[in-house]
Design an enzyme around this catalytic site. Structure first.
Site, PDB file in Angstrom:
ATOM      1  N   LYS A   1      38.740 -69.423 -20.564  1.00  0.00           N
ATOM      2  CA  LYS A   1      39.755 -68.650 -21.585  1.00  0.00           C
ATOM      3  C   LYS A   1      41.130 -68.369 -20.394  1.00  0.00           C
ATOM      4  O   LYS A   1      42.011 -67.886 -21.108  1.00  0.00           O
ATOM      5  CB  LYS A   1      39.355 -67.762 -22.223  1.00  0.00           C
ATOM      6  CG  LYS A   1      38.482 -68.040 -23.349  1.00  0.00           C
ATOM      7  CD  LYS A   1      37.505 -66.908 -23.900  1.00  0.00           C
ATOM      8  CE  LYS A   1      36.629 -67.281 -25.145  1.00  0.00           C
ATOM      9  NZ  LYS A   1      35.772 -68.381 -24.650  1.00  0.00           N
TER      10      LYS A   1
ATOM     11  N   THR B   1      32.228 -72.325 -37.588  1.00  0.00           N
ATOM     12  CA  THR B   1      33.650 -72.129 -37.564  1.00  0.00           C
ATOM     13  C   THR B   1      34.480 -73.293 -37.581  1.00  0.00           C
ATOM     14  O   THR B   1      35.128 -73.508 -38.775  1.00  0.00           O
ATOM     15  CB  THR B   1      34.481 -71.696 -36.006  1.00  0.00           C
ATOM     16  OG1 THR B   1      33.881 -72.453 -35.068  1.00  0.00           O
ATOM     17  CG2 THR B   1      33.810 -70.181 -35.863  1.00  0.00           C
TER      18      THR B   1
ATOM     19  N   ARG C   1      27.937 -49.692 -14.567  1.00  0.00           N
ATOM     20  CA  ARG C   1      28.071 -48.420 -15.261  1.00  0.00           C
ATOM     21  C   ARG C   1      26.829 -47.897 -16.007  1.00  0.00           C
ATOM     22  O   ARG C   1      26.800 -46.788 -16.222  1.00  0.00           O
ATOM     23  CB  ARG C   1      29.291 -48.530 -16.233  1.00  0.00           C
ATOM     24  CG  ARG C   1      30.696 -48.868 -15.456  1.00  0.00           C
ATOM     25  CD  ARG C   1      31.873 -48.909 -16.675  1.00  0.00           C
ATOM     26  NE  ARG C   1      31.426 -49.774 -17.720  1.00  0.00           N
ATOM     27  CZ  ARG C   1      32.195 -49.762 -18.733  1.00  0.00           C
ATOM     28  NH1 ARG C   1      33.364 -49.165 -19.026  1.00  0.00           N
ATOM     29  NH2 ARG C   1      31.838 -50.935 -19.540  1.00  0.00           N
TER      30      ARG C   1
ATOM     31  N   ASP D   1      32.236 -47.551 -11.638  1.00  0.00           N
ATOM     32  CA  ASP D   1      33.057 -48.428 -12.277  1.00  0.00           C
ATOM     33  C   ASP D   1      34.263 -49.079 -11.629  1.00  0.00           C
ATOM     34  O   ASP D   1      34.644 -48.328 -10.906  1.00  0.00           O
ATOM     35  CB  ASP D   1      33.769 -47.504 -13.549  1.00  0.00           C
ATOM     36  CG  ASP D   1      34.372 -48.247 -14.580  1.00  0.00           C
ATOM     37  OD1 ASP D   1      35.143 -49.088 -14.349  1.00  0.00           O
ATOM     38  OD2 ASP D   1      34.103 -47.695 -15.765  1.00  0.00           O
ATOM     39  N   VAL D   2      34.667 -50.232 -11.858  1.00  0.00           N
ATOM     40  CA  VAL D   2      35.506 -50.949 -10.961  1.00  0.00           C
ATOM     41  C   VAL D   2      37.074 -50.228 -11.140  1.00  0.00           C
ATOM     42  O   VAL D   2      37.944 -50.717 -10.356  1.00  0.00           O
ATOM     43  CB  VAL D   2      35.701 -52.487 -11.390  1.00  0.00           C
ATOM     44  CG1 VAL D   2      34.100 -53.001 -10.906  1.00  0.00           C
ATOM     45  CG2 VAL D   2      35.962 -52.712 -12.980  1.00  0.00           C
TER      46      VAL D   2
ATOM     47  N   VAL E   1      28.448 -69.473 -21.566  1.00  0.00           N
ATOM     48  CA  VAL E   1      27.020 -69.555 -21.009  1.00  0.00           C
ATOM     49  C   VAL E   1      26.008 -69.605 -22.123  1.00  0.00           C
ATOM     50  O   VAL E   1      26.014 -68.465 -22.673  1.00  0.00           O
ATOM     51  CB  VAL E   1      26.918 -68.592 -19.735  1.00  0.00           C
ATOM     52  CG1 VAL E   1      25.270 -68.604 -19.387  1.00  0.00           C
ATOM     53  CG2 VAL E   1      27.937 -68.654 -18.632  1.00  0.00           C
TER      54      VAL E   1
ATOM     55  N   TYR F   1      41.924 -61.513 -23.954  1.00  0.00           N
ATOM     56  CA  TYR F   1      40.700 -61.480 -22.745  1.00  0.00           C
ATOM     57  C   TYR F   1      41.294 -62.505 -21.714  1.00  0.00           C
ATOM     58  O   TYR F   1      41.180 -62.379 -20.388  1.00  0.00           O
ATOM     59  CB  TYR F   1      39.494 -61.934 -23.642  1.00  0.00           C
ATOM     60  CG  TYR F   1      38.622 -62.299 -22.431  1.00  0.00           C
ATOM     61  CD1 TYR F   1      38.051 -61.519 -21.399  1.00  0.00           C
ATOM     62  CD2 TYR F   1      37.952 -63.434 -22.682  1.00  0.00           C
ATOM     63  CE1 TYR F   1      37.233 -61.821 -20.631  1.00  0.00           C
ATOM     64  CE2 TYR F   1      36.766 -63.975 -21.872  1.00  0.00           C
ATOM     65  CZ  TYR F   1      36.558 -63.171 -20.566  1.00  0.00           C
ATOM     66  OH  TYR F   1      35.600 -63.571 -19.860  1.00  0.00           O
TER      67      TYR F   1
ATOM     68  N   GLU G   1      23.379 -46.905 -16.395  1.00  0.00           N
ATOM     69  CA  GLU G   1      22.091 -46.325 -15.817  1.00  0.00           C
ATOM     70  C   GLU G   1      20.806 -46.995 -16.598  1.00  0.00           C
ATOM     71  O   GLU G   1      19.735 -47.200 -15.773  1.00  0.00           O
ATOM     72  CB  GLU G   1      22.297 -44.899 -15.862  1.00  0.00           C
ATOM     73  CG  GLU G   1      21.981 -44.072 -17.225  1.00  0.00           C
ATOM     74  CD  GLU G   1      22.199 -42.899 -17.235  1.00  0.00           C
ATOM     75  OE1 GLU G   1      21.582 -42.201 -16.528  1.00  0.00           O
ATOM     76  OE2 GLU G   1      23.062 -42.187 -17.909  1.00  0.00           O
TER      77      GLU G   1
ATOM     78  N   THR H   1      24.256 -55.743 -13.566  1.00  0.00           N
ATOM     79  CA  THR H   1      23.265 -55.429 -14.789  1.00  0.00           C
ATOM     80  C   THR H   1      23.756 -56.563 -15.829  1.00  0.00           C
ATOM     81  O   THR H   1      23.026 -56.409 -16.723  1.00  0.00           O
ATOM     82  CB  THR H   1      23.017 -54.191 -14.905  1.00  0.00           C
ATOM     83  OG1 THR H   1      24.177 -53.501 -15.447  1.00  0.00           O
ATOM     84  CG2 THR H   1      22.604 -53.572 -13.814  1.00  0.00           C
TER      85      THR H   1
END
Length: 317
Positions: A131, A196, A40, A65-66, A172, A139, A42, A16
């Site tokens: 990244k 920046t 996760r 959830d993974v 993206v 991350y 709904e 989603t």
């Protein structure tokens, strides 16, 4: 593109999210028999179910959830292909709550790999990020480790049919977290817009193009490779002019450990990188045209660029 997806049962983790919402209709269009959307949220599932109501008989929405291996094992049952897109992505949030990012991005990916092998899934495609290349932020570190988990899964497959591969691309346009909505709000308030560093460069890929690349990669993957699309670059200063022409800019400086330029393939991987037409493939076993030693695919040394005029057309679509 092959007709691999015709009649297949596909599951998208994090389905989603921004990519999932663009990807699921393309999977259906490519002939998937059914698509399962695991996430996760709904409310996000309810919104997506309503938006795709005409395809209701080919969609299955699964809450989960993974981080939960048991739930993944259930969800992957009788699935032919998995696109693993679930992840926590906010760079600044990862620096504040690194353990949460580990649990989702690293442990969650390991869970997805284990569940795919147990369910005898044919193809598993992990969605990664620029990244992960020479990572400087938490991350990126979590995504780099997740890539390794996926690419080293083959020895654990045994006699099963599962194959694992990675797609990797940069920011993206139009996705959650994009700078464009922020600049528009700042411009509407009279400015200035916060930039920046004017010399910063980025690769550009639209959500539809990112989804198309994932579908093509899922159809073409052999296993054990990282697939990287050939993308145009942009200068952040040009993007700012396209979004908010004439609005005053406030230069705030590059954030701590933020890269000035995106890198999708480092020099360290040049010996394993092949030019495959509209994409690069990082794989020791791929047959194609090997790139030159010392090759580096970075946004500031790219040969294709988007100017202000082209960016203006993109941001106003």
């Amino acid at each position: 593109m092959s007709d691999y997806l015709r009649g297949k049962r596909v599951l998208v983790t994090g389905g989603t999210g921004s990519l999932g919402r663009a990807l699921v209709p393309k999977l259906l269009e490519a002939g998937a028999h059914t698509v399962r959307i695991l996430s996760r949220g709904e409310h996000a599932q309810a919104d997506m179910r309503a938006a795709l109501a005409e395809h209701a008989d080919r969609l299955r929405f699964l809450l989960g959830d993974v981080r939960d291996l048991r739930r993944l094992t259930q969800a992957f049952h009788e699935v032919d292909a998995v696109v693993h897109a679930a992840a926590l992505k906010r760079v600044e949030a990862a620096e504040y709550d690194p353990d949460e990012f580990r649990l989702t991005n690293v442990d969650g990916t390991a869970n997805a790999v284990h569940a795919a092998i147990a369910a005898n899934v044919e193809r598993f495609l992990f969605v990664s990020t620029d990244k992960s290349v020479q990572p400087l932020v938490t991350y990126g570190l979590t995504k780099a480790l997740a890539e390794t988990i996926v690419l080293t899964a083959a020895p654990y497959v045994g006699a099963r049919r599962s194959r694992f591969a990675v797609v990797r691309y940069g920011n993206v346009g139009g996705s959650a977290g994009s700078v464009i909505p922020l600049w528009r709000r700042q411009a509407a308030a009279g400015g200035p817009i916060t930039v920046t560093d004017p010399s910063m460069t980025r690769f550009h890929v639209s959500l539809p193009d990112a989804a198309d690349f994932v579908v093509r990669s899922l159809c073409d993957m052999r296993g054990g490779e990282v697939m990287v699309p050939k993308l145009p670059s942009l200068r952040v200063s040009d993007l700012a002019e396209a979004v908010a022409p004439g609005v005053e800019r406030k230069i705030i400086g590059v954030r701590e450990r933020e890269k000035l330029h995106e890198v999708l393939i480092s020099e360290d991987d040049a010996s394993r990188t092949w030019d495959d037409g509209n994409r690069y493939v990082v794989s020791a076993s791929f047959a194609g045209f090997r790139v030159q030693p010392g090759f580096r695919y970075a946004s500031n040394t790219n040969t294709e660029w988007l100017d202000v005029s082209a960016l203006r057309e993109i941001v106003h679509q």
